[in-house]
Motif scaffolding. Structure first.
Motif, PDB file in Angstrom:
ATOM      1  N   GLU A 104      50.759  59.017  30.858  1.00 24.00           N
ATOM      2  CA  GLU A 104      51.063  58.964  29.560  1.00 24.00           C
ATOM      3  C   GLU A 104      52.143  59.925  29.154  1.00 24.00           C
ATOM      4  O   GLU A 104      52.856  59.821  28.292  1.00 24.00           O
ATOM      5  CB  GLU A 104      49.954  58.952  28.564  1.00 24.00           C
ATOM      6  CG  GLU A 104      48.995  57.699  28.634  1.00 24.00           C
ATOM      7  CD  GLU A 104      49.777  56.189  28.295  1.00 24.00           C
ATOM      8  OE1 GLU A 104      50.469  56.339  27.455  1.00 24.00           O
ATOM      9  OE2 GLU A 104      49.767  55.525  29.089  1.00 24.00           O
ATOM     10  N   LEU A 105      51.648  61.039  29.635  1.00 24.76           N
ATOM     11  CA  LEU A 105      52.820  62.202  29.374  1.00 24.76           C
ATOM     12  C   LEU A 105      54.067  61.915  29.612  1.00 24.76           C
ATOM     13  O   LEU A 105      55.045  62.098  28.931  1.00 24.76           O
ATOM     14  CB  LEU A 105      52.351  63.522  30.017  1.00 24.76           C
ATOM     15  CG  LEU A 105      53.151  64.846  29.845  1.00 24.76           C
ATOM     16  CD1 LEU A 105      53.387  65.183  28.521  1.00 24.76           C
ATOM     17  CD2 LEU A 105      52.584  65.905  30.887  1.00 24.76           C
ATOM     18  N   LEU A 106      54.260  61.634  30.999  1.00 22.94           N
ATOM     19  CA  LEU A 106      55.519  60.932  31.528  1.00 22.94           C
ATOM     20  C   LEU A 106      56.281  59.995  30.629  1.00 22.94           C
ATOM     21  O   LEU A 106      57.336  59.764  30.594  1.00 22.94           O
ATOM     22  CB  LEU A 106      55.488  60.350  32.995  1.00 22.94           C
ATOM     23  CG  LEU A 106      55.385  61.479  34.013  1.00 22.94           C
ATOM     24  CD1 LEU A 106      54.886  61.202  35.299  1.00 22.94           C
ATOM     25  CD2 LEU A 106      56.407  62.405  34.193  1.00 22.94           C
ATOM     26  N   ARG A 107      55.516  59.082  30.207  1.00 20.14           N
ATOM     27  CA  ARG A 107      55.845  57.854  29.556  1.00 20.14           C
ATOM     28  C   ARG A 107      56.187  58.078  28.027  1.00 20.14           C
ATOM     29  O   ARG A 107      56.724  57.326  27.541  1.00 20.14           O
ATOM     30  CB  ARG A 107      55.129  56.728  29.439  1.00 20.14           C
ATOM     31  CG  ARG A 107      54.966  56.187  30.922  1.00 20.14           C
ATOM     32  CD  ARG A 107      53.843  55.344  30.954  1.00 20.14           C
ATOM     33  NE  ARG A 107      53.523  54.824  32.547  1.00 20.14           N
ATOM     34  CZ  ARG A 107      52.517  54.710  33.121  1.00 20.14           C
ATOM     35  NH1 ARG A 107      51.194  54.333  32.154  1.00 20.14           N
ATOM     36  NH2 ARG A 107      52.354  54.277  34.391  1.00 20.14           N
TER      37      ARG A 107
ATOM     38  N   VAL B 180      64.413  57.436  30.416  1.00 23.89           N
ATOM     39  CA  VAL B 180      65.045  58.720  30.389  1.00 23.89           C
ATOM     40  C   VAL B 180      64.332  59.917  30.605  1.00 23.89           C
ATOM     41  O   VAL B 180      64.618  60.689  31.531  1.00 23.89           O
ATOM     42  CB  VAL B 180      66.177  58.820  29.546  1.00 23.89           C
ATOM     43  CG1 VAL B 180      66.893  60.305  29.287  1.00 23.89           C
ATOM     44  CG2 VAL B 180      67.415  58.009  29.686  1.00 23.89           C
ATOM     45  N   ALA B 181      63.491  59.843  29.885  1.00 25.08           N
ATOM     46  CA  ALA B 181      62.602  61.170  29.976  1.00 25.08           C
ATOM     47  C   ALA B 181      61.518  61.029  31.209  1.00 25.08           C
ATOM     48  O   ALA B 181      61.065  61.949  31.926  1.00 25.08           O
ATOM     49  CB  ALA B 181      61.459  61.178  28.942  1.00 25.08           C
TER      50      ALA B 181
ATOM     51  N   LEU C 277      72.839  58.139  28.344  1.00 26.02           N
ATOM     52  CA  LEU C 277      73.425  58.355  29.731  1.00 26.02           C
ATOM     53  C   LEU C 277      73.737  60.015  29.880  1.00 26.02           C
ATOM     54  O   LEU C 277      73.329  60.454  30.781  1.00 26.02           O
ATOM     55  CB  LEU C 277      74.626  57.579  30.041  1.00 26.02           C
ATOM     56  CG  LEU C 277      75.173  57.916  31.327  1.00 26.02           C
ATOM     57  CD1 LEU C 277      74.288  57.749  32.409  1.00 26.02           C
ATOM     58  CD2 LEU C 277      76.775  56.869  31.402  1.00 26.02           C
ATOM     59  N   ALA C 278      74.418  60.441  29.024  1.00 30.30           N
ATOM     60  CA  ALA C 278      74.501  61.799  28.964  1.00 30.30           C
ATOM     61  C   ALA C 278      73.234  62.748  28.976  1.00 30.30           C
ATOM     62  O   ALA C 278      73.094  63.644  29.729  1.00 30.30           O
ATOM     63  CB  ALA C 278      75.374  62.158  27.836  1.00 30.30           C
ATOM     64  N   ASP C 279      72.253  62.187  28.267  1.00 33.15           N
ATOM     65  CA  ASP C 279      70.931  62.974  28.280  1.00 33.15           C
ATOM     66  C   ASP C 279      70.258  62.895  29.606  1.00 33.15           C
ATOM     67  O   ASP C 279      69.630  63.752  30.282  1.00 33.15           O
ATOM     68  CB  ASP C 279      70.165  62.554  27.233  1.00 33.15           C
ATOM     69  CG  ASP C 279      68.735  63.132  27.210  1.00 33.15           C
ATOM     70  OD1 ASP C 279      68.648  64.153  27.523  1.00 33.15           O
ATOM     71  OD2 ASP C 279      67.715  62.587  26.736  1.00 33.15           O
ATOM     72  N   ALA C 280      70.474  61.810  30.062  1.00 34.23           N
ATOM     73  CA  ALA C 280      69.655  61.318  31.746  1.00 34.23           C
ATOM     74  C   ALA C 280      70.400  62.250  32.434  1.00 34.23           C
ATOM     75  O   ALA C 280      69.660  62.905  33.534  1.00 34.23           O
ATOM     76  CB  ALA C 280      69.771  59.746  31.886  1.00 34.23           C
ATOM     77  N   LEU C 281      71.652  62.329  32.635  1.00 37.12           N
ATOM     78  CA  LEU C 281      72.500  63.117  33.590  1.00 37.12           C
ATOM     79  C   LEU C 281      71.950  64.774  33.490  1.00 37.12           C
ATOM     80  O   LEU C 281      71.804  65.252  34.304  1.00 37.12           O
ATOM     81  CB  LEU C 281      73.929  62.864  33.429  1.00 37.12           C
ATOM     82  CG  LEU C 281      74.522  61.705  33.907  1.00 37.12           C
ATOM     83  CD1 LEU C 281      75.766  61.552  33.324  1.00 37.12           C
ATOM     84  CD2 LEU C 281      74.494  61.504  35.507  1.00 37.12           C
ATOM     85  N   TYR C 282      71.833  64.829  32.228  1.00 36.59           N
ATOM     86  CA  TYR C 282      71.597  66.460  31.986  1.00 36.59           C
ATOM     87  C   TYR C 282      70.115  66.672  32.485  1.00 36.59           C
ATOM     88  O   TYR C 282      69.908  67.668  33.317  1.00 36.59           O
ATOM     89  CB  TYR C 282      71.653  66.810  30.487  1.00 36.59           C
ATOM     90  CG  TYR C 282      70.956  68.270  30.196  1.00 36.59           C
ATOM     91  CD1 TYR C 282      71.564  69.286  30.529  1.00 36.59           C
ATOM     92  CD2 TYR C 282      69.605  68.178  29.790  1.00 36.59           C
ATOM     93  CE1 TYR C 282      70.719  70.623  30.224  1.00 36.59           C
ATOM     94  CE2 TYR C 282      69.071  69.509  29.066  1.00 36.59           C
ATOM     95  CZ  TYR C 282      69.879  70.428  29.596  1.00 36.59           C
ATOM     96  OH  TYR C 282      68.927  71.918  29.202  1.00 36.59           O
ATOM     97  N   ARG C 283      69.159  65.841  32.178  1.00 39.53           N
ATOM     98  CA  ARG C 283      67.693  65.992  32.679  1.00 39.53           C
ATOM     99  C   ARG C 283      67.661  65.713  34.084  1.00 39.53           C
ATOM    100  O   ARG C 283      66.811  66.520  34.846  1.00 39.53           O
ATOM    101  CB  ARG C 283      66.858  64.826  31.959  1.00 39.53           C
ATOM    102  CG  ARG C 283      66.867  65.147  30.502  1.00 39.53           C
ATOM    103  CD  ARG C 283      65.996  63.807  29.993  1.00 39.53           C
ATOM    104  NE  ARG C 283      65.719  63.829  28.396  1.00 39.53           N
ATOM    105  CZ  ARG C 283      64.923  64.227  27.955  1.00 39.53           C
ATOM    106  NH1 ARG C 283      63.583  64.550  28.527  1.00 39.53           N
ATOM    107  NH2 ARG C 283      64.630  63.985  26.526  1.00 39.53           N
ATOM    108  N   ALA C 284      68.668  65.056  34.622  1.00 44.37           N
ATOM    109  CA  ALA C 284      68.603  64.793  36.345  1.00 44.37           C
ATOM    110  C   ALA C 284      69.201  66.037  37.037  1.00 44.37           C
ATOM    111  O   ALA C 284      69.109  66.024  38.342  1.00 44.37           O
ATOM    112  CB  ALA C 284      69.319  63.418  36.694  1.00 44.37           C
TER     113      ALA C 284
END
Length: 942
Positions: free
Chosen positions: A98-101, A401-402, A433-440
């Motif tokens: 749940e934390l991941l989602r 993304v999270a 997409l920008a947020d996902a790339l940063y998190r990755a």
């Protein structure tokens, strides 16, 4: 004892079985280890580990089995969460999932994957406190990076946990993270399974065929090249086809229908199933090696009741097996054969339909994305950006993304490329997409996407998100200044509403603050505060006040900052979007209390915010809280505890400034103690400092200077400090930290010009109510004027401030001046006092230097000087380590000890490591045993 006659696939593995039996025996006694079992597909790796699992269960160990496959690689921690689903603990994998989602907006400070990793490690720790644990990770070559990283973390802690971590993998593909993981495994604990010998193949054929094989059957079996799975499948295929007969007491092969490969043998097994059975198994193959019956029902469109007869048939045919609360293919190769026989286009379309069925059935985002990824991995995949997928990405994309940025990136890329800029979903998906790339961990790619999007995005809230992502990316790369131009351009755009203007001003103020441009930061924060207050923009109001507290603190205006902390915390209270700000404020408030020498309150505040950050899953703030706490503990002389907070083994994810400060503190302690590992800490700090550009980190600067001084290069040591004093002219507290050492070096070198400059700066940092700041001027002037009374005044103020290192340095300097004047009795008194403080700190280098200096005056250490603490044995444990050892003896897990002592689990883990090293023990069980032998004496000490 494993009987190989009941496990055909283990024929020829007796040597390996003997070794694995040792693993289980050691585990049952409370000792942990990491092992690797390697070999080609079908060679018997999983069979060997199932035998180990059976022995571990018989020895009252807990067993958890994680399976990886190609479909799970983009989804962090999924195999471990599935494996631990039935763990008997109060806070289990369901809560972690749940934390991941949970949805997480850009800039909120929460890294769900890092937070979930910490929870998983806590979970394993708790499980190990109840009984030894065997954790098997099968097909490790397909594991996601977060799972591999978590296994590495566990492997580094095995010396204090009753945990056997077993990786099962093929030799290819070769991955750098797996190579790093394998280096943590002792060579003796790496088992490589090879092909069976001719005699072993004959025994396996005899077992599978139910009788001694004839020459034709053995010739056919020789074609399997010693692969046990192929041999078994080959014999079973012959039996199903009626091609085995008994001739002269031998089992012999007849006819010509024999599978020519392992894939053909597996296909032959599947062909004997009914048509509905084969169709259902292909649907199951879409879901992976392991799958739930409920998800299979969603994908197939059938009820569970309709599925059961077909599933029973597949289990009887040896295609499927039960796997706790799910089903699994008996071997990954069986699933692969079913999957690969489907035409690629059909497979892609079926994956897409499966994704939609799972989404309609309420499956989590990662389960849906797991089907979408292979559906759209082909360049010519149909329906790349059809309405359903775009709508799903709009509705669910931020959660994905999270949870799994690596999975979100290719889907978002396709959608963004297919939808023209300006069409409603495009701008939103570009932000994601920008947020996902940063998190990755791809800041350069994230910056490119954000920069491109800024050329056409006009919606203000999207603009703020893009600038936030861009600022974080540039800060990571040491290019924070580049964000300012883009922010100024955004602020000049027509039609920007006051609410969004105030947010952009806050971001610009934070960037200026990060670069040490305090006047500009204050001006923009004041403007943001006025604008935000006028329109009731609570988020910007809180952050503007937060920036102002940082500016006041960096200028040394600590008393003025305290009311701002209370005001900002009041604004942030109860606002979900300001949870990160509350943590930032509390961290900085702890630092402010320390700057006023209110150390007890500061340490309590730092411990509290560290716990809050841990509970919130905010790993960045957790790291910063530990950094502040480590610096506090260094200041008050609790150096062993400080090292526990910044220990390399238990490092948390931190920003470059916090990491540089951490490593600087560790390097200072190691240098003062004459420890060779200081160089490693300095190298780590330097790499982070290079990312920060011109930002001065006091602890790192002092460590660099001390390193040069110890290398007999005092002029270079002074130059390091003088350069930093110029660069930190606006940051009074930072400058105050450097002055006394700079004055000492200038005097020793006879550099009068530098000494005068230092005195001028020292007189500017006095702060009433902060004894350590009141001590700086008399300390520096006492050094320059060779005035023992001023030096003793400084030492007294440092004592009131609770800062032993500068107190000892001032006492040492006073003793030296008195010795120069011929007052050897007075010099001896202060020398002995300084020696006692250095001894308590374990500062070997300072002790040696001080002894040499005073020996030149004919002064020996006084008879009442304290003896140094032992380096090993129970007497070497710090008070905190004694408490931790006592709680280990009571059977508490690391998370339980952490909660009891208000520490982090990582800090407890480091304390336990130190205890084991000092006592020369190998496990927590041994700590408990030794503690019980000490009896009442131990209880009294702890």
């Amino acid at each position: 004892m494993i009987e190989t006659r009941f496990a055909p696939s283990l024929i020829g593995r007796q040597r390996h079985l003997d070794r694995t039996r040792e693993w289980v025996t050691t585990l049952a006694t409370g000792r942990g280890r990491a092992v690797l079992v390697e070999g080609e597909p079908g060679i018997g790796k999983s069979s060997l580990m199932r035998a180990v699992a059976d022995e571990a269960k018989a020895a009252s160990c807990q067993v958890f089995w994680a399976s990886c496959d190609e479909l799970s690689q983009a989804f962090p921690l999924l195999p471990l969460l599935d494996a631990l689903e039935s763990a008997p603990v109060a806070s289990g994998p369901a809560e972690i999932a749940e934390l991941l989602r949970a949805e997480s907006a850009p800039g909120n400070g929460v890294d769900q994957v890092a937070a979930a990793t910490e929870r998983l490690l806590d979970l394993v720790d708790e499980l190990c406190a109840t009984a030894p644990v065997l954790l098997v990770v099968d097909d490790l070559q397909w594991a996601d990076p977060a799972t591999v990283q978590t296994l590495g973390r566990l492997a580094r802690a095995l010396h204090q946990l009753p945990l056997l971590v077993a990786g099962v993998m093929r030799p290819v593909p070769i991955r750098e993270d797996l190579k790093a993981l394998s280096r943590l495994v002792a060579p003796a604990d790496r088992q490589r399974l090879h092909s069976l010998s001719e005699a072993e193949v004959a025994r396996l054929v005899e077992n599978a065929a139910g009788g001694k094989p004839g020459p034709r059957l053995l010739r056919l079996a020789a074609g399997a090249a010693g692969n046990p799975l192929y041999v078994i499948e080959l014999v079973d295929a012959l039996a199903r086809g009626g091609a085995l007969t008994v001739e002269g007491g031998l089992v012999e092969a007849t006819g010509t229908r024999t599978p020519g490969s392992l894939a053909a043998a597996i296909a032959d097994r599947v062909e004997f199933l009914s048509a509905p059975g084969r169709g259902l198994l292909r649907a199951a193959a879409l879901l992976g090696v392991d799958f739930s019956v409920s998800e299979l029902a969603m994908v197939s469109g059938q009820s569970v009741g309709e599925l059961m007869p077909v599933l029973d048939e597949a289990i009887l045919a040896g295609v499927l097996r039960e796997n706790d609360f799910a089903l699994a293919f008996r071997h990954p190769l069986i699933r692969a054969a079913l999957y690969e026989e489907m035409p690629a286009a059909v497979r892609a379309a079926w994956h897409r339909d499966a994704a939609r069925a799972l989404a309609d059935g309420g499956a989590p985002a990662e389960r849906v994305a797991r089907q979408l990824l292979p559906a759209f991995q082909r360049d010519d995949a149909p329906g790349v950006a059809d309405e359903w997928m775009v709508r799903w990405l709009v509705d669910t994309g931020q959660r994905l993304v999270a949870r799994a940025p690596g999975a979100a990136i290719p889907l978002l890329r396709r959608a963004v490329a297919a939808i023209p800029a300006g069409v409603a979903p495009h701008d939103l998906l570009a932000c994601r997409l920008a947020d996902a790339l940063y998190r990755a961990g791809e800041p350069a790619g994230a910056a490119d996407v954000a920069n491109s999007a800024l050329d056409y995005v006009t919606r203000p809230d999207y603009l703020v998100d893009l600038h936030w992502t861009l600022a974080q990316c540039r800060a990571m790369e040491g290019r924070a200044a580049e964000s300012l131009t883009a922010l100024e351009r955004a602020l000049s755009l027509p039609g920007i509403e006051p609410r969004h203007r105030s947010r952009l001003q806050v971001l610009s103020a934070r960037t200026h603050c990060m670069l040490g441009r305090l006047d500009a930061a204050e001006r923009l924060a004041d403007a943001a505060l006025a604008s935000a207050t006028a329109v009731g923009e609570r988020w910007a109001t809180g952050w503007a006040l937060g920036v102002l507290t940082i500016v006041r603190g960096m200028r040394g205006e600590v008393a003025e900052a305290l009311p701002l902390f209370d005001q900002a915390l009041s604004v942030a209270e109860g606002h979900p979007g300001l949870a990160d700000l509350r943590l930032v404020l509390q961290i900085n408030q702890a630092a402010a209390l320390s700057n006023l020498d209110r150390h007890d309150a500061a340490i309590r505040a730092a411990e509290q915010v560290r716990q809050l950050a841990d509970e919130a899953g905010n790993v960045v703030r957790l790291g910063q809280a530990q950094t502040v706490l480590g610096e506090l503990l260094f200041a008050v002389g609790r150096w062993d505890d400080a090292l526990s907070e910044v220990d390399l083994v238990s490092r948390v994810s931190k920003d470059p400034a916090a990491e540089c400060l951490d490593q600087g503190v560790a390097a200072r302690i190691r240098l003062h103690r004459g420890d060779a590992s200081a160089g490693h800490h300095l190298a780590e700090a330097q790499s982070e400092a290079e990312r920060l550009g011109d930002v001065v980190i006091g602890a790192y600067t002092l460590a660099r200077s001390l390193e040069r001084e110890q290398a007999d290069r005092p002029a270079e040591a002074l130059a390091v400090l003088m350069d930093a004093l110029v660069a930190s002219a606006e940051e009074v507290e930072q400058m105050a930290e450097l002055l006394a050492d700079a004055a000492r070096l200038a005097v020793s070198l006879g550099d009068g010009k530098a000494a005068r400059e230092i005195l001028t700066q020292a007189e500017s940092v006095v702060l009433a109510g902060a004894p350590h700041r009141e001590a700086i001027t008399p300390h520096c002037r006492g050094l320059v004027d060779r005035d023992p009374d001023l030096l003793l005044t400084a030492a007294e103020r440092y004592s009131v401030a609770g800062r032993p290192l500068p107190q000892a340095q001032a006492l040492e300097a006073a003793g030296a001046v008195l010795a120069e004047r011929g007052d050897l009795a007075g010099a001896r008194t202060h020398f002995t006092s300084a020696y006692g403080i250095y001894s308590d700190l374990g500062a070997d280098w300072d002790l040696a230097r001080t002894q040499a200096k005073f020996r030149s005056y004919g002064i020996r250490r006084g008879p009442h000087a304290r003896h140094r603490r032992a380096d090993s044995g129970w007497g070497s444990l710090t008070p905190t380590e004694m408490k931790v050892a006592g709680l280990v003896a009571e059977g508490m897990s690391n998370p339980q000890i952490a909660a009891h002592l208000f520490l982090s689990r990582r800090t407890v883990q480091t304390h336990v490591s130190h205890i084991l090293a000092k006592l020369q023990l190998h496990s927590r069980t041994e700590i408990a045993r030794e503690a019980s032998r000490r009896g009442a004496g131990f209880d009294q000490a702890s």
